[in-house]
Design an enzyme around this catalytic site. Structure first.
Site, PDB file in Angstrom:
ATOM      1  N   GLU B 190       0.733  -1.149  -0.118  1.00 41.91           N
ATOM      2  CA  GLU B 190      -0.079   0.226   0.039  1.00 41.91           C
ATOM      3  C   GLU B 190       0.868   1.285  -0.187  1.00 41.91           C
ATOM      4  O   GLU B 190       0.343   2.445   0.168  1.00 41.91           O
ATOM      5  CB  GLU B 190      -0.879   0.030   1.351  1.00 41.91           C
ATOM      6  CG  GLU B 190      -2.350  -0.801   1.194  1.00 41.91           C
ATOM      7  CD  GLU B 190      -1.997  -2.309   0.872  1.00 41.91           C
ATOM      8  OE1 GLU B 190      -1.116  -2.981   1.585  1.00 41.91           O
ATOM      9  OE2 GLU B 190      -2.528  -3.065  -0.014  1.00 41.91           O
ATOM     10  N   ASN B 256      -0.932  -7.804  -3.386  1.00 41.75           N
ATOM     11  CA  ASN B 256      -1.890  -6.928  -4.140  1.00 41.75           C
ATOM     12  C   ASN B 256      -1.188  -6.044  -5.196  1.00 41.75           C
ATOM     13  O   ASN B 256       0.235  -5.696  -4.778  1.00 41.75           O
ATOM     14  CB  ASN B 256      -3.169  -6.147  -3.565  1.00 41.75           C
ATOM     15  CG  ASN B 256      -2.062  -5.190  -2.491  1.00 41.75           C
ATOM     16  OD1 ASN B 256      -1.768  -5.624  -1.389  1.00 41.75           O
ATOM     17  ND2 ASN B 256      -2.061  -4.072  -2.802  1.00 41.75           N
ATOM     18  N   ASP B 299      -7.407  -5.426  -3.641  1.00 42.10           N
ATOM     19  CA  ASP B 299      -6.719  -5.718  -2.626  1.00 42.10           C
ATOM     20  C   ASP B 299      -6.685  -7.061  -2.397  1.00 42.10           C
ATOM     21  O   ASP B 299      -6.532  -7.518  -1.096  1.00 42.10           O
ATOM     22  CB  ASP B 299      -6.976  -4.954  -1.225  1.00 42.10           C
ATOM     23  CG  ASP B 299      -5.746  -5.022  -0.358  1.00 42.10           C
ATOM     24  OD1 ASP B 299      -4.681  -5.353  -0.990  1.00 42.10           O
ATOM     25  OD2 ASP B 299      -6.022  -5.004   0.891  1.00 42.10           O
TER      26      ASP B 299
END
Lengths: 113, 559
Positions: B190, B256, B299
């Site tokens: 992220e 992800n 995700d």
């Protein structure tokens, strides 16, 4: 159960005292502008959301429940964000002062904006 | 003279007996019930033990034998290792050795990292455990270092920088030692990282190899990334891989793609995000890959446990890889070649796809297609937590079922277009949670891996966020975020026993036998991703506070 009048009175006195103490500690901030709060919400999403929760909703156990942050303690908020507090790291070298002000505006909405 | 010779012999013998772990020992898994030497209880991460002193009849007599404070208020997800009566457990800021019988701390070595490091950690301040090999204990640190400690003393032997944490790289995983190589991954999916897996020399800490999870220019698969998107495309590797010594292959799940907004990475499948890689442990060379969610917008990390088992497929004993994927489908792959055997839905509500085609490619729903073309807000199930998050499952070889902590939670999902800024989040979506109508987010399930169907399920309002252990005694162990550590009947799901540990259980239970007594140990300590990020206020009265617990049958009351 009916609340005894004395308890209500005591609570009122305490509340008044707390407000006075808060005012002495820090000037109450004017109501946040919606635009500034919206800027703050975007910054919150980038920097704060993953520890303090989507729309500030979290159990308040492992990170502070910002919906409960006293609205008249602006200086405390700026200090905590700038220098870190407890397990929260310092953000002073990443966030500009005006960005912290925008976050403050958003925090004062209680995540409802 | 005799005494001197004996003393010399003992001196030579003791360190070997007490603190050496050879490659052979690491392959024993469930056949070595006196020790727990692997993350996942064995190289295949089945989290199964044949021990049966604690069984369906006796489990009700379980009692705590001791508890040790971990002196830490962060999340406790570390899997204990056990070797010759010593437990090794980690927190984000310490490595600890504990006498397995008494619960007394033998040594504790602090881990220092810059106080700003949590800025680049998305989902709880965590360490998931250590690896043992040749008298050394290996672990990773939040600020992206790999280190080796003397297992006997806790003294630091070497510490190597993996990469600059300030660019969004953190480490929370336990290393894997495979064929004499220490193998580690990275968090940061992220934060705009480019993921990788590293190999290290256990003796010296020398860096041996790095395999990027996102191919660079000129490498196969690079053309699945438009423009420069590969440079910050995610592909984290934050859970320990499994290992098949016979095939000399390591299986590592890949996280992800970043940012979450898939339109910023389209067109292209974005290899090897949301995939499993089969690797040679000596070189890091990729043998094959299988991608679960191409060009993933939701995700759907695919880092969680890649369980290795042997199943009978169409009459043939087959070496398979099992994975309850975040995307809500349960996959069975032939692990010799990465070919799909089965992929079936294992959650109740799933609307991002209508199925998986014969090549393993998801058939996306009209809803997902609409989101991709319009960028509009859509309600997607499962949410970014997935049908199963990181929580490691157990494969029970006695009945071929997988016991997994699964989730029923949806989300309102709106793609956004973030600007990359080094060392800060690179999300790419706004979210709002959609809780199920009956309030039950957690489902502990006994899943048939070939159909995705559950033989039984046990619900809980908040999800079970830790690992699952099953045993030859027919018992399933797992904990709740509300603090209960529980035992269930492996065949029916009937609750056999429970104990309140004082904080939320996010840990990974293990079991071993010592001096004729079967022990079960697990860490307690809430504060992981679900607690801080899911906005589940039902956890408001579950305090933080890390501890390690050991349980055994009460000799006074057990039959």
């Amino acid at each position: 159960m009916r609340t005894p009048a004395l308890v209500v009175l005591a609570w009122g006195v305490w509340l008044a005292g707390a407000q006075v103490a808060g005012a002495a500690d820090d000037q109450p901030s004017p109501a946040p502008s919606p635009q500034l709060a919206a800027e703050g919400k975007a910054l919150y999403g980038q920097f704060c959301r993953n520890c303090h929760g989507v729309n500030m909703v979290n159990p308040g156990t492992s990170s502070f429940d910002l919906r409960k942050f006293p609205p008249d303690e602006h200086a405390r908020f700026v200090n905590s964000v700038t220098h870190g507090k407890n397990t929260m790291p310092a953000w002073g070298d990443i966030l500009k002062p005006e960005e912290i002000e925008a976050l403050w505006a958003y925090v004062r909405t209680g995540g409802k904006t | 003279m005799k005494a001197l010779l004996l003393a010399t012999a003992l001196t030579m013998l003791l360190p070997l007996e007490g603190y050496a772990q050879s490659s052979d020992e690491l392959t024993k898994g469930p056949n070595d019930t006196a020790n727990v030497l692997n993350y996942g209880m064995d190289y295949g991460q089945q989290r199964y033990s044949p021990l049966n002193q604690i069984n369906k009849q006796t489990a009700k007599s379980l009692v705590p034998v001791w508890s040790l404070s971990l002196d830490d208020n962060r999340s406790q997800e570390s899997q204990p290792l056990v070797y010759n009566g010593v437990i090794y457990v980690t927190t984000h800021n310490a490595t600890i050795a504990v006498d397995a019988k008494t619960g007394r701390q033998i040594w504790k070595t602090k881990v220092e990292y810059p106080p700003e490091t949590p800025r680049i950690v998305c989902c709880g301040i965590i360490n998931r455990g250590a690896a043992l090999y040749e008298g050394k204990l290996f672990r990773t640190t939040l600020d992206a270092h790999v280190m080796a400690l003397d297992a006997k003393t806790g003294k630091e032997l070497w510490k190597e920088t993996v990469i600059d944490w300030k660019n969004g790289y953190a480490q929370t995983l336990a290393p894997l030692v495979a064929d004499g190589v220490v193998i580690t991954g990275t968090s940061g999916g992220e934060y705009g990282i480019r993921g990788f897996i590293d190999g290290w020399d256990p003796a010296t800490g020398k860096h041996l190899w790095r395999t990027y999870t996102i191919p660079g220019p000129g490498e196969p698969g690079h053309d699945t990334w438009p423009g420069d998107t590969w440079q910050h495309g995610g592909g984290s590797t934050w859970i320990t891989g499994s290992y098949d010594p016979e095939l000399h292959t390591v299986y590592w799940g890949i996280g992800n793609a970043g940012p979450w907004n898939a339109m910023m990475r389209a067109p292209g499948d974005n290899l090897y995000t949301c995939s499993v890689l089969a690797l040679d442990p000596k070189s890091g060379q990729i043998k094959w890959h299988f991608q679960f969610s191409p060009n993933d917008p939701f995700d759907f990390d695919s880092v969680a446990d890649m369980v290795l088992a042997n199943l009978n497929i169409r009459g043939q004993p087959t070496k398979v890889l099992l994975n309850g994927n975040r995307n809500g489908f349960f996959y069975v792959l032939d692990r010799t070649n990465g070919k799909l055997i089965a992929a079936n839905q294992f959650v109740k509500t799933l609307n991002w796809a209508t199925g998986i085609d014969e090549n393993g490619r998801p058939i996306e729903s009209d809803l997902t297609k609409k989101m991709r073309t319009t960028g509009e807000t859509v309600e997607i199930w499962p949410s970014v937590w997935g049908g199963k998050a990181w929580s490691p499952s157990s494969f029970n070889p006695n009945n071929g079922l997988v016991y997994a902590n699964t989730l029923e939670l949806g989300m309102k999902y709106t793609p956004t277009r973030p600007q990359y800024r080094a060392g800060t989040t690179y999300w790419g979506a706004d979210l709002a949670w959609v809780f199920p109508k009956d309030g039950n987010v957690g489902y502990l399930k006994a899943i048939d891996p070939l159909t995705g169907k559950a033989k039984w399920e046990v619900t809980s309002p908040t999800p079970r966020w830790g690992g699952v252990l099953t045993t030859g005694g027919g018992v399933v162990f797992s904990g709740q975020l509300t603090g209960e550590f529980e035992a269930f009947d492996v065949d029916t799901g009937q609750k056999l026993w429970g104990f309140q540990t004082g904080s939320g259980v996010e840990g990974q239970p293990v079991t071993w036998q010592q001096d004729g007594v079967q022990y079960v140990a697990v860490t307690s300590g809430a504060g992981g991703a679900y607690v801080v990020y899911a906005g589940d206020e039902r956890l408001a009265n579950v305090p933080a506070g890390g501890s390690l617990w050991a349980f055994a049958l009460n000799p006074q009351t057990s039959p």
